[in-house]
Enzyme design. Structure first.
Site, PDB file in Angstrom:
ATOM      1  N   GLY A  67       3.146   8.583   3.610  1.00 11.25           N
ATOM      2  CA  GLY A  67       2.333   8.316   4.188  1.00 11.25           C
ATOM      3  C   GLY A  67       1.156   8.579   3.122  1.00 11.25           C
ATOM      4  CG  ASN A 115      -0.912   9.764  10.848  1.00  9.46           C
ATOM      5  OD1 ASN A 115      -0.867   8.478  10.673  1.00  9.46           O
ATOM      6  ND2 ASN A 115      -0.042  10.289  10.836  1.00  9.46           N
ATOM      7  N   GLY A 118       0.604   3.988  12.481  1.00  6.65           N
ATOM      8  CA  GLY A 118       1.004   2.609  12.764  1.00  6.65           C
ATOM      9  C   GLY A 118       1.994   1.905  11.437  1.00  6.65           C
ATOM     10  CG  PHE A 119       5.896   2.547  10.654  1.00  6.81           C
ATOM     11  CD1 PHE A 119       4.972   3.869  10.459  1.00  6.81           C
ATOM     12  CD2 PHE A 119       6.617   1.853  11.217  1.00  6.81           C
ATOM     13  CE1 PHE A 119       6.607   4.529  10.822  1.00  6.81           C
ATOM     14  CE2 PHE A 119       7.692   3.227  11.609  1.00  6.81           C
ATOM     15  CZ  PHE A 119       7.337   4.627  11.520  1.00  6.81           C
ATOM     16  CG  ASN A 142       9.819   7.192   5.512  1.00  6.60           C
ATOM     17  OD1 ASN A 142      10.121   6.718   6.619  1.00  6.60           O
ATOM     18  ND2 ASN A 142       9.556   8.487   5.133  1.00  6.60           N
ATOM     19  CB  SER A 178       6.416   7.369  13.543  1.00  7.35           C
ATOM     20  OG  SER A 178       4.699   7.188  13.754  1.00  7.35           O
ATOM     21  CG  ASN A 180       0.269   7.719  14.632  1.00  5.13           C
ATOM     22  OD1 ASN A 180       0.608   8.366  15.811  1.00  5.13           O
ATOM     23  ND2 ASN A 180       0.960   7.982  13.968  1.00  5.13           N
ATOM     24  CB  THR A 181       5.720   2.839  15.832  1.00  2.97           C
ATOM     25  OG1 THR A 181       4.808   2.367  14.434  1.00  2.97           O
ATOM     26  CG2 THR A 181       6.337   1.513  16.592  1.00  2.97           C
ATOM     27  CE  LYS A 221       8.202  13.005   7.853  1.00 10.66           C
ATOM     28  NZ  LYS A 221       7.808  12.707   6.758  1.00 10.66           N
ATOM     29  CG  ASN A 250       7.626  12.295  11.579  1.00 13.63           C
ATOM     30  OD1 ASN A 250       5.761  12.340  11.127  1.00 13.63           O
ATOM     31  ND2 ASN A 250       7.843  10.787  11.372  1.00 13.63           N
ATOM     32  N   GLY A 273      -0.873  19.510   9.214  1.00 15.34           N
ATOM     33  CA  GLY A 273      -1.617  20.272   8.658  1.00 15.34           C
ATOM     34  C   GLY A 273      -0.829  21.679   9.407  1.00 15.34           C
TER      35      GLY A 273
END
Length: 345
Positions: A67, A115, A118-119, A142, A178, A180-181, A221, A250, A273
Site C-alpha cells: 500500500g 483509506n 480501491g487498489f 501483493n 481489502s 475498498n473493492t 492476507k 488488513n 493505525g
C-alpha cells in the site's frame, strides 16, 4: 526531528498529496547522496536479527506493508530506512485509478488513517518493469483483482498477476481482504478461497517445474473482522491448500472507541493505525494457538512503538510490517523495533 518538525509540516497538507510528495522527496534526497546517510541513521545490521521463513532469509523481521509502494517505484530507496523486506502492491492486471477522491483521511487524535483507495495502481506490468532494477532487499508481491472483474472470474486476475511477477518477487500475498473493492471480501469465504488458493498453488508448482526453480511462497492476507469460526476455516484452508502462511491483518471496517471527530471517523473505508493494534494482535494469537504454530504469520496493524511490535511477536507473529506507524512515527521506528528485538535476544 521527524515527529517534531517534518511531520507537522506534512500533516498540514492533504494526505494523498503528502504521499506523492514524500515519494518525490525520498527519491530526490537519495539521488543527491543521502542514501548512505539514511542507512547510517536507521539500519541495524546484526546477525541475531535474521529470520528464515519459507526458504527465505530476511535480514531483519521488520517490513514495510503493501500500500505504500504500490507500483514498485521506491523499494530501493525505502530499504535504506532499515526494513528487512518491502511488499509492493496491491497490483491488478489492468491499471485502475481507484475510488474517487477524497479517499484518504487522517484521524490524528487516534493515530489512525482511513483509506478507501480501491487498489489504485498502474497495473502489474508497470510494476514488473520497475522491479527489473537491481535490488538487495526481499520483495513481496501483493496481488488483487480489478474492480470490474466479477468474483467468479477473479482467479484469472490473480493468475495473471502471479505469472507476471513470478520472476521478480520473493514471495506472494493474495489480497482478498481489502474493504475498498466491492465484493472482494466475499472471496474470503471457505469455498471460493480454497478454490483460488488451490489454483494458485497448482500454477506455482507448474511454473517451478517448468523453470527448474523452487516454488514461490504464497501467503494470504486476511481481514481483522473475521469471526472465530471463520478464522478456524482459515487454518483449515492453509492446511488443505498448502500455502506458506498468513498476513494478519488488513484494515478494519469497525469504528470502535475512536476519539476523532464523528463525521471524520465515519468515513467509509478501511481503518488502520493504533485502534487496530489489539484486534490484529488477538487474530495473530488465535491463529497461532489454534493451529499450534503450524504456519508462519506476518503481523501488521497498529504498530507505533517497539512495545507494539514485541506484542505482535509475543502473540505468535514471526515477522511484522509497518504502514500507518511509519507515517506517524517516521523511519526511526524501524530502528527502535530492531534494537528492542536485539535487547530481548
Amino acid at each position: 526531528m521527524y515527529k517534531f518538525l517534518i511531520r507537522p509540516l506534512l500533516f498540514l497538507l492533504d494526505p494523498e498529496k503528502v504521499h506523492h510528495l514524500s515519494f518525490t522527496l525520498i527519491k530526490l534526497t537519495s539521488k543527491i547522496g543521502f542514501a548512505a546517510v539514511f542507512r547510517s541513521l536507521y539500519q541495524v545490521n546484526d546477525k541475531r536479527l535474521e529470520r528464515e521463513l519459507f526458504g527465505i532469509k530476511f535480514k531483519n523481521p521488520v517490513g514495510l506493508a503493501a500500500g505504500f509502494d504500490k507500483d514498485a517505484r521506491l523499494y530501493n530507496e525505502l530499504s535504506n530506512f532499515g526494513f528487512g523486506f518491502i511488499e509492493i502492491g496491491t497490483v491488478t492486471p489492468k491499471p485502475q485509478s481507484g475510488n474517487p477522491k477524497k479517499r484518504l483521511f487522517r484521524l490524528k487524535a487516534d493515530k489512525a488513517i482511513i483509506n478507501r483507495m480501491g487498489f489504485n495502481n498502474l497495473g502489474v506490468f508497470e510494476a514488473v518493469e520497475n522491479l527489473k532494477k537491481k535490488h538487495n532487499v526481499i520483495i513481496g508481491g501483493n496481488i488483487g483483482k480489478n474492480k470490474i472483474t466479477p468474483n467468479h472470474l477473479a482467479t484469472k486476475d490473480y493468475l495473471i498477476c502471479f505469472e507476471a511477477l513470478f520472476d521478480y518477487v520473493d514471495y506472494f500475498v493474495v489480497n482478498v481482504s481489502s474493504p475498498n473493492t466491492p465484493g472482494l471480501r466475499e472471496l474470503q469465504d471457505k469455498e471460493p478461497l480454497t478454490a483460488l488458493l488451490t489454483d494458485l498453488k497448482r500454477e506455482n508448482n507448474r511454473k517451478a517445474q517448468k523453470m527448474a526453480v523452487s516454488e514461490k511462497p504464497i501467503l494470504l492476507k486476511i481481514a481483522p473482522d473475521l469471526t472465530n469460526d471463520q478464522l478456524l476455516d482459515i487454518i483449515e484452508i492453509v492446511k488443505e491448500t498448502g500455502i506458506s502462511g498468513i498476513i494478519a491483518t488488513n484494515t478494519t471496517i469497525a469504528r470502535d472507541n475512536l476519539m476523532s471527530d464523528s463525521v471524520l471517523a465515519e468515513e467509509k473505508g478501511g481503518l488502520s493505525g493504533k485502534p487496530l493494534a489489539n484486534k490484529s494482535t488477538e487474530v495473530i494469537r488465535f491463529l497461532s494457538e489454534k493451529s499450534n504454530k503450524a504456519f508462519p504469520i506476518i503481523g501488521v496493524g497498529g504498530i507505533h512503538s517497539a512495545e507494539d511490535a514485541l506484542e505482535k511477536l509475543d502473540a505468535g507473529a514471526d515477522l511484522i510490517q509497518l504502514w500507518t506507524g511509519f507515517v506517524y512515527e517516521g523511519p526511526a521506528l524501524v530502528k527502535r523495533i530492531n534494537k528492542a528485538i536485539l535487547n530481548q535476544s
